[in-house]
Design an enzyme around this catalytic site. Structure first.
Site, PDB file in Angstrom:
ATOM      1  NE  ARG A 102     -12.995 -82.291  42.182  1.00 62.64           N
ATOM      2  CZ  ARG A 102     -13.359 -82.986  41.143  1.00 62.64           C
ATOM      3  NH1 ARG A 102     -14.261 -82.533  40.330  1.00 62.64           N
ATOM      4  NH2 ARG A 102     -12.820 -84.162  40.906  1.00 62.64           N
ATOM      5  CB  SER A 140     -16.204 -82.517  33.902  1.00 59.79           C
ATOM      6  OG  SER A 140     -15.444 -81.345  33.951  1.00 59.79           O
TER       7      SER A 140
END
Ligand code: PNS
Length: 172
Positions: A102, A140
């Protein structure tokens, strides 16, 4: 052209699986012959979901993507793994480990992990796929934090995962 099948492992804690993971999975199945989504039994940190629930949600998300025709008949399976990732990858005949990248902040951890795994089993390559722009920032950890604080996680996870988060957070 060789007939060799390329098997890759996409490992993670998947606590829980979110849209960023699904994005990486959708792109990974296009470049390998068979993808094993490997749910780590020992997720390191204290996971919110037990491993069976994390794997169940992964299975369910994959079934939904396949049903919606978004996996293009790709070959995949969902497995648990315990112990060293490279040993699991070797056991299942994988030649590659797929990881999503990311932001730049992921790089150091991912770089260390890839280098360590390469030292342990040089024959297994780590391959990085970048999440698409709209999924770059999902994690998450933040999804759980938002759910715990009563926020809306619907743009980060599926309705089923959202409901599982709401239930888990209500219980905690
Ligand atoms: O989704 P995550 O939490 O970033 O996944 C991390 C995971 C589970 C892939 C990583 O912690 C792992 O591979 N654990 C297994 C143990 C292992 O092989 N450790 C050495 C890696 S350098």
């Amino acid at each position: 052209m060789s007939e060799r099948q390329h098997v890759a492992v996409y490992p993670g804690s998947f606590d829980p699986i979110h849209n960023g993971h699904l994005d990486v999975i959708r792109r990974a199945v296009r470049v390998v012959d068979h993808l094993i989504i490997a749910v780590a039994e020992n997720a390191g940190k204290e996971p919110l979901f037990a491993v069976a629930e994390r794997a169940r949600l992964v299975e369910s998300e994959m079934a939904r993507l396949a049903e919606d025709g978004r996996l293009d008949h790709a070959s995949f399976e969902v497995r648990f793994f315990n112990g060293l990732l490279v040993n699991f990858a070797a056991e299942v005949g994988a030649t590659a480990i797929v990881r999503g990248l990311r932001a730049v902040s992921d790089f150091e951890y991912e770089f260390q992990m890839a280098a360590t795994n390469a030292r342990l089993r040089p024959e297994i390559e780590t391959v990085f796929l970048m999440a698409t722009e709209s999924n770059q920032f999902i994690s998450s950890r933040f999804v759980k934090e938002i759910a715990k604080l009563g926020g809306d996680v619907s743009s980060f996870v599926s309705p089923e995962v959202r409901d599982a988060l709401v239930r888990a957070c209500r219980g905690s």
